[in-house]
Design an enzyme around this catalytic site. Structure first.
Site, PDB file in Angstrom:
ATOM      1  N   SER A 141       0.866  -1.191   0.000  1.00 42.16           N
ATOM      2  CA  SER A 141       0.000   0.000   0.000  1.00 42.16           C
ATOM      3  C   SER A 141       0.896   1.232   0.000  1.00 42.16           C
ATOM      4  O   SER A 141       2.059   1.171   0.402  1.00 42.16           O
ATOM      5  CB  SER A 141      -0.864   0.013   1.262  1.00 42.16           C
ATOM      6  N   TYR A 154      -2.527   0.094  10.522  1.00 41.96           N
ATOM      7  CA  TYR A 154      -2.579  -0.396   9.134  1.00 41.96           C
ATOM      8  C   TYR A 154      -1.234  -0.131   8.449  1.00 41.96           C
ATOM      9  O   TYR A 154      -0.666  -1.023   7.800  1.00 41.96           O
ATOM     10  CB  TYR A 154      -3.721   0.302   8.391  1.00 41.96           C
TER      11      TYR A 154
HETATM   12  P1  NDP Z   1     -11.338  -5.902  -0.523  1.00 42.39           P
HETATM   13  O1  NDP Z   1     -11.915  -5.763   0.840  1.00 42.39           O
HETATM   14  O2  NDP Z   1     -12.249  -5.727  -1.697  1.00 42.39           O
HETATM   15  O3  NDP Z   1     -10.590  -7.294  -0.661  1.00 42.39           O
HETATM   16  C1  NDP Z   1      -9.909  -7.883   0.409  1.00 42.39           C
HETATM   17  C2  NDP Z   1      -9.782  -9.367   0.129  1.00 42.39           C
HETATM   18  O4  NDP Z   1      -9.069  -9.972   1.197  1.00 42.39           O
HETATM   19  C3  NDP Z   1     -11.131 -10.041   0.028  1.00 42.39           C
HETATM   20  O5  NDP Z   1     -11.121 -10.913  -1.069  1.00 42.39           O
HETATM   21  C4  NDP Z   1     -11.235 -10.832   1.324  1.00 42.39           C
HETATM   22  O6  NDP Z   1     -11.947 -12.030   1.065  1.00 42.39           O
HETATM   23  C5  NDP Z   1      -9.765 -11.143   1.590  1.00 42.39           C
HETATM   24  N1  NDP Z   1      -9.487 -11.469   2.962  1.00 42.39           N
HETATM   25  C6  NDP Z   1      -9.707 -10.738   4.070  1.00 42.39           C
HETATM   26  N2  NDP Z   1      -9.350 -11.428   5.170  1.00 42.39           N
HETATM   27  C7  NDP Z   1      -8.908 -12.642   4.740  1.00 42.39           C
HETATM   28  C8  NDP Z   1      -8.429 -13.803   5.385  1.00 42.39           C
HETATM   29  N3  NDP Z   1      -8.313 -13.866   6.708  1.00 42.39           N
HETATM   30  N4  NDP Z   1      -8.064 -14.861   4.609  1.00 42.39           N
HETATM   31  C9  NDP Z   1      -8.196 -14.819   3.274  1.00 42.39           C
HETATM   32  N5  NDP Z   1      -8.639 -13.749   2.610  1.00 42.39           N
HETATM   33  C10 NDP Z   1      -9.007 -12.674   3.339  1.00 42.39           C
HETATM   34  O7  NDP Z   1     -10.160  -4.836  -0.582  1.00 42.39           O
HETATM   35  P2  NDP Z   1      -8.988  -4.555  -1.643  1.00 42.39           P
HETATM   36  O8  NDP Z   1      -9.188  -5.321  -2.864  1.00 42.39           O
HETATM   37  O9  NDP Z   1      -8.866  -3.088  -1.716  1.00 42.39           O
HETATM   38  O10 NDP Z   1      -7.733  -5.093  -0.835  1.00 42.39           O
HETATM   39  C11 NDP Z   1      -6.771  -5.993  -1.368  1.00 42.39           C
HETATM   40  C12 NDP Z   1      -5.399  -5.613  -0.852  1.00 42.39           C
HETATM   41  O11 NDP Z   1      -5.049  -4.337  -1.382  1.00 42.39           O
HETATM   42  C13 NDP Z   1      -5.305  -5.493   0.660  1.00 42.39           C
HETATM   43  O12 NDP Z   1      -4.091  -6.067   1.095  1.00 42.39           O
HETATM   44  C14 NDP Z   1      -5.283  -3.983   0.880  1.00 42.39           C
HETATM   45  O13 NDP Z   1      -4.614  -3.635   2.068  1.00 42.39           O
HETATM   46  C15 NDP Z   1      -4.535  -3.531  -0.355  1.00 42.39           C
HETATM   47  N6  NDP Z   1      -4.718  -2.123  -0.696  1.00 42.39           N
HETATM   48  C16 NDP Z   1      -5.945  -1.641  -1.068  1.00 42.39           C
HETATM   49  C17 NDP Z   1      -6.102  -0.307  -1.354  1.00 42.39           C
HETATM   50  C18 NDP Z   1      -7.423   0.305  -1.711  1.00 42.39           C
HETATM   51  O14 NDP Z   1      -7.532   1.534  -1.759  1.00 42.39           O
HETATM   52  N7  NDP Z   1      -8.459  -0.473  -1.994  1.00 42.39           N
HETATM   53  C19 NDP Z   1      -4.968   0.627  -1.304  1.00 42.39           C
HETATM   54  C20 NDP Z   1      -3.716   0.001  -0.934  1.00 42.39           C
HETATM   55  C21 NDP Z   1      -3.614  -1.312  -0.653  1.00 42.39           C
HETATM   56  P3  NDP Z   1     -12.876 -12.818   2.104  1.00 42.39           P
HETATM   57  O15 NDP Z   1     -13.560 -11.806   2.961  1.00 42.39           O
HETATM   58  O16 NDP Z   1     -13.780 -13.582   1.196  1.00 42.39           O
HETATM   59  O17 NDP Z   1     -11.925 -13.709   2.846  1.00 42.39           O
END
Ligand code: NDP
Length: 243
Positions: A141, A154
């Site tokens: 991030s 975070y």
């Molecule tokens: P989402 O919330 O849309 O996606 C997060 C994903 O992580 C989901 O598919 C969720 O699936 C999964 N997840 C959460 N907890 C677990 C777990 N314990 N085991 C397995 N899977 C898990 O958010 P983003 O797509 O934005 O996030 C993806 C990554 O990008 C993250 O690491 C986030 O920190 C990073 N990021 C995002 C930014 C943004 O602005 N969106 C900016 C910078 C970084 P499920 O709940 O089905 O398990």
């Protein structure tokens, strides 16, 4: 169709950046293994992809469970013969000021964003070494590079994600490639899980600039598509206008 189809495991593939990455990599001709906790969401995405003639499979995985992570990777390698890349994308962003003392949420961020990442290294690295190489892609991030109010914990997890990935690069032989991608604000479900009202309110100001998740998926595709002697170590992708 890519000239070099790979077996790629994408964690957190049920929404946002992980889903977009799975869709893009499948469209580029790779076999994509989608993992997340919401298996119903994965089933819908996999049905879309296979219905379009692409190659994908979905598996329920909580990345905080090391034994389950290892079992999934071992099973993929047993069935597919190899694993070429891991996109460590699963993450949570539970923003709040430190004085709100939401300790359970801090623990959860450390469990998913940090333990989930090193569990991936533990599950995949032995196979990469035995198979003669592989590619780790970490979705970190902007918070791996800067700290802002309500994002201290975070940012700590994302600084850790950056450090883990950089450490892996330094320790690995050249058969193992390592890429950290640091997105700015991306449209996804990430902010929907924030429980602190002040932090949720602050997020709405950040969200005045945001880019689609496929912008990050394209960066993943770019890193994976490089020839074996080219290791793209870091990519930062912000919305134009994000400061
Ligand atoms: P989402 O919330 O849309 O996606 C997060 C994903 O992580 C989901 O598919 C969720 O699936 C999964 N997840 C959460 N907890 C677990 C777990 N314990 N085991 C397995 N899977 C898990 O958010 P983003 O797509 O934005 O996030 C993806 C990554 O990008 C993250 O690491 C986030 O920190 C990073 N990021 C995002 C930014 C943004 O602005 N969106 C900016 C910078 C970084 P499920 O709940 O089905 O398990």
């Amino acid at each position: 169709m890519t000239s070099d189809p790979k077996i790629v495991l994408v964690t957190g593939a049920s929404s946002g950046i992980g889903e977009a990455t799975a869709r893009r990599l499948a469209a580029e001709g790779h076999h994509v293994v989608l993992a997340a906790r919401r298996k119903d969401r994965l089933d819908e995405i996999v049905a879309d992809l296979t219905g379009a003639g692409q190659s994908a499979e979905g598996h329920a995985l909580d990345v905080t469970d090391l034994a389950a992570y290892k079992a999934l990777v071992d099973d993929v390698v047993a069935r597919q013969g190899r694993i070429d890349a891991l996109v460590g994308n699963a993450g949570v962003m539970l923003l709040s000021r430190l004085d709100a003392l939401l300790v359970e949420e801090w623990d959860r961020m450390i469990d998913v964003n940090v333990r989930g990442l090193h569990h991936g290294i533990a599950a995949v690295l032995p196979h990469f070494r035995r198979l003669g190489g592989g590619h780790f892609v970490t979705i970190a991030s902007i918070a791996a590079h800067q700290v802002s109010p309500t994002a201290a914990l975070y940012a700590a997890t994302k600084h850790a994600a950056w450090a883990l990935t950089e450490g892996l690069r330094q320790e690995s032989d050249p058969s193992i490639r390592v890429t950290t991608i640091s997105p700015g604000v991306v449209t996804s479900e990430l902010a929907a899980h924030i429980t602190d009202p002040g932090a949720a309110e602050l997020m709405t100001t950040y969200r005045s600039h945001q880019i689609p998740a496929d912008a990050i998926a394209r960066a993943v595709g770019f890193a994976l598509a490089q020839p074996p002697d080219v290791d793209v170590n870091e990519i930062v992708v912000r919305p134009t206008g994000q400061r």
